[in-house]
Enzyme design. Structure first.
Site, PDB file in Angstrom:
ATOM      1  N   LYS A 186      54.042 -21.019  57.736  1.00 26.50           N
ATOM      2  CA  LYS A 186      52.594 -21.059  57.920  1.00 26.50           C
ATOM      3  C   LYS A 186      52.272 -21.340  59.391  1.00 26.50           C
ATOM      4  O   LYS A 186      53.098 -21.851  60.133  1.00 26.50           O
ATOM      5  CB  LYS A 186      51.975 -22.125  57.018  1.00 26.50           C
ATOM      6  N   LYS A 215      52.973  -4.409  45.371  1.00 28.20           N
ATOM      7  CA  LYS A 215      52.624  -3.753  46.628  1.00 28.20           C
ATOM      8  C   LYS A 215      53.301  -2.392  46.719  1.00 28.20           C
ATOM      9  O   LYS A 215      54.456  -2.227  46.333  1.00 28.20           O
ATOM     10  CB  LYS A 215      53.037  -4.631  47.813  1.00 28.20           C
ATOM     11  N   ASP A 251      57.447 -22.489  47.545  1.00 27.34           N
ATOM     12  CA  ASP A 251      56.226 -21.690  47.479  1.00 27.34           C
ATOM     13  C   ASP A 251      56.475 -20.218  47.759  1.00 27.34           C
ATOM     14  O   ASP A 251      55.818 -19.352  47.172  1.00 27.34           O
ATOM     15  CB  ASP A 251      55.206 -22.245  48.478  1.00 27.34           C
ATOM     16  N   ASP A 259      54.682 -11.718  39.961  1.00 25.15           N
ATOM     17  CA  ASP A 259      54.783 -11.968  41.393  1.00 25.15           C
ATOM     18  C   ASP A 259      54.085 -10.792  42.057  1.00 25.15           C
ATOM     19  O   ASP A 259      54.597  -9.671  42.045  1.00 25.15           O
ATOM     20  CB  ASP A 259      56.250 -12.045  41.829  1.00 25.15           C
ATOM     21  N   HIS A 260      52.912 -11.048  42.637  1.00 23.41           N
ATOM     22  CA  HIS A 260      52.087  -9.928  43.104  1.00 23.41           C
ATOM     23  C   HIS A 260      52.773  -9.107  44.190  1.00 23.41           C
ATOM     24  O   HIS A 260      52.410  -7.952  44.414  1.00 23.41           O
ATOM     25  CB  HIS A 260      50.728 -10.439  43.598  1.00 23.41           C
ATOM     26  N   GLU A 304      52.750 -16.125  57.638  1.00 23.82           N
ATOM     27  CA  GLU A 304      51.337 -16.398  57.364  1.00 23.82           C
ATOM     28  C   GLU A 304      50.715 -17.047  58.584  1.00 23.82           C
ATOM     29  O   GLU A 304      51.307 -17.961  59.176  1.00 23.82           O
ATOM     30  CB  GLU A 304      51.195 -17.322  56.155  1.00 23.82           C
ATOM     31  N   HIS A 332      58.793 -14.748  46.275  1.00 27.29           N
ATOM     32  CA  HIS A 332      58.538 -13.558  47.088  1.00 27.29           C
ATOM     33  C   HIS A 332      59.795 -13.069  47.815  1.00 27.29           C
ATOM     34  O   HIS A 332      60.179 -11.907  47.712  1.00 27.29           O
ATOM     35  CB  HIS A 332      57.454 -13.836  48.124  1.00 27.29           C
ATOM     36  N   LYS A 360      52.909 -17.561  39.146  1.00 27.13           N
ATOM     37  CA  LYS A 360      53.787 -18.496  39.831  1.00 27.13           C
ATOM     38  C   LYS A 360      52.972 -19.723  40.241  1.00 27.13           C
ATOM     39  O   LYS A 360      51.732 -19.623  40.352  1.00 27.13           O
ATOM     40  CB  LYS A 360      54.433 -17.814  41.028  1.00 27.13           C
ATOM     41  N   ARG A 375      36.869 -24.531  31.399  1.00 24.40           N
ATOM     42  CA  ARG A 375      36.115 -25.741  31.049  1.00 24.40           C
ATOM     43  C   ARG A 375      34.658 -25.658  31.487  1.00 24.40           C
ATOM     44  O   ARG A 375      33.797 -26.310  30.906  1.00 24.40           O
ATOM     45  CB  ARG A 375      36.759 -26.957  31.725  1.00 24.40           C
TER      46      ARG A 375
END
Length: 527
Positions: A377, A219, A272, A214-215, A253, A277, A185, A77
């Site tokens: 987290k 890896k 999440d 899914d990154h 994390e 993952h 995702k 946008r």
């Protein structure tokens, strides 16, 4: 006289049609170079494009893995010209690429195919402009109507984009061309929404052309799980209930919600991280050998694992799950607020920032072996690990004082921050007495190969251009994973909890998570 090998090599090297192609690279590049194509990034003004996508594409260009005429069209946008878009993306590459500063010669060639189209995701006319722009790219860049659409947008825009692509006919092209779509995702927020989204995307794109990314699967260490298991005869015979005591999968994390309070308060750690993952890691560790290393055989085996996961019925969530929120504490020595005190978090929120699960896979290989999954987290460090703990020797010949410091054999596969593999085993301490100690034998990608591992998006974007969906998630896999997670969420709702256990930010989670394993004589690994 026939040409010598050296002359042949020089001839081929001199005949390159583009700075992006080199048919001699490691003798394999011809097979790994995609056909000319255009990648359209929806949400091109966002962080994912700046931090990951464009730097990954630039690194592929630097490695000469992109095809001649490769082009990128940013669609968003925000009002800007192609020139401004190129300048911003160059800044992004300088800041976020693993290979910086920018090589000007490579960047200039790459940037020739970098353009921008302004448009609202809901505006049908904008897709007409996009179609015309892509037609020009086909003529000027020779991209043959091959198109890769990337949805780098909030999930609530997915339906609009997919439907408008179909209405404009951008999902089809001339014979022998291909049109594919990559979906980021989260792919839905529960089982019903995942099914609805699958129905929308499959009305426009054939399932073989849908790449749910899914990154984590890009890896190096995650890919190496398959290589490690199936290329080494020493470990595969031990990879079962007879020798494995339990498996721990941790994705930790150190950061908080990073200003995403509005999103995270409606998502939580289970949605999440676990649904995608951690479930991906679980399937790769537990799957049976596929008949071949191609997309459907590999994904068939992954789906079989998920279907064998024993459901955690709503009345069993207290027994098999732990959830918690971080309280105030410290990160890198700096004070940080509690989750409920973060911006755009409801003061009475019961959204979990930490979750631990105990899962069983009810099949012949893994019957009775617990798989412990945890993620959270504001933990002490950013780290991801799969640890396979083996059973103790059935009869220890050594006296208790000799074996006092012995620990169980553990095979750990580390995905971040340092990618590698280590094996813990017992040895005799030098000296006249029979004293034993556990030691680690380790392998690190960086030191062993003396190269920096490519970013996960580099591998995944290249695979999508090549039409290789092995490292992407299939529809039935997504829905089966959501089925497992949705039952847990239903159980949590039925408990009627108004508060959650807490853990101090900067620690490894709540005491309830420690008790979760201690009651069975086990403990979480220290990472």
């Amino acid at each position: 006289m026939s040409m010598t090998t050296r002359e042949t090599i020089d001839s081929l090297a001199g005949a390159q049609a583009s700075p992006f192609t080199n048919p001699l690279r490691e003798g394999l590049l011809i097979e790994r170079t995609p056909a000319p194509c255009t990648m359209v990034i929806f949400g091109a003004s966002g962080d994912l494009t700046r931090r990951k996508l464009i730097p990954a594409l630039y690194n592929l260009a630097l490695e000469r893995l992109l095809p001649a005429g490769f082009s990128v069209v940013g669609f968003a946008r925000q009002d800007m010209t192609s020139e401004i878009f190129r300048a911003r993306m160059k800044e992004a590459v300088n800041e976020f690429s693993r290979r910086s500063p920018v090589d000007d010669a490579v960047w200039n060639s790459f940037a020739e195919g970098l353009t921008y189209v302004r448009g609202d995701f809901t505006d049908a006319n904008a897709y007409n402009n996009l179609a015309q722009h892509l037609g020009v790219m086909d003529e000027t860049r020779g991209t043959l109507s091959n198109r890769l659409f990337y949805l780098s947008t909030p999930p609530d825009s997915y339906d609009d984009i997919i439907v408008n692509l179909g209405n404009q006919g951008l999902n089809i092209g001339p014979p022998a061309s291909w049109q594919r779509i990559i979906v980021e995702k989260p792919f839905g927020h529960d089982l019903d929404s995942a099914r609805d989204l699958n129905a929308v995307v499959n009305r426009v794109f054939n399932e073989r052309d849908v790449y749910r990314i899914d990154h984590y699967l890009g890896k190096e260490t995650v890919q190496n799980i398959i290589a490690f298991r199936f290329a080494n005869g020493i470990f595969e015979p031990l990879w079962n209930r007879q020798y494995v005591d339990h498996v721990q999968i941790t994705v930790a994390e150190s950061i908080g919600i990073e200003g995403r309070g509005g999103y995270y308060d409606h998502t939580g750690a289970l949605r999440d991280m676990v649904q995608n993952h951690l479930m991906q890691l679980l399937t790769l560790v537990a799957m049976e050998p596929p008949v071949e290393l191609t997309a459907d055989p590999v994904r068939d085996e992954k789906v079989k694992v998920l279907r064998a996961v024993r459901p955690i019925k709503p009345d069993l969530v207290r027994r098999f799950t732990v959830r918690a929120q971080y309280a105030e504490g410290y990160e890198s020595g700096d004070p940080v607020p509690a989750f409920r005190d973060e911006e755009r978090i409801a003061p009475e929120s019961i959204t979990e920032t930490f979750v631990a699960l105990k899962l069983f896979i009810d099949n012949w290989r893994w019957a009775g072996v617990p798989f412990y999954l945890r993620t959270g987290k504001r933990l002490p460090k950013r780290a991801s690990e799969i640890a396979i703990q083996f059973k103790r020797a059935p009869h220890l010949l050594f006296p208790g004082n000799a074996a006092g410091s012995m620990e169980p054999n553990v095979l750990s596969l580390d995905m971040q921050p340092d990618e590698g593999i280590s094996l813990k085993f017992a040895v005799k301490v030098p000296g006249p007495m029979m004293n034993l100690r556990s030691v680690n034998m380790g392998f690190q990608y960086g030191t062993s190969f003396n190269v920096q591992s490519p970013d996960a998006y580099e591998r995944l974007l290249l695979d999508a251009m090549l039409g290789d969906s092995t490292l992407f998630t299939r529809r039935d896999e997504v829905e089966t994973a959501w089925d497992i997670v949705t039952q847990i969420m239903t159980g949590w709702e039925q408990t009627g909890a108004t508060t959650l256990p807490t853990y101090e930010a900067g620690t490894w989670g709540p005491v309830e998570a420690d008790a979760f394993l201690k009651m069975e004589g086990r403990q979480w690994r220290e990472l």
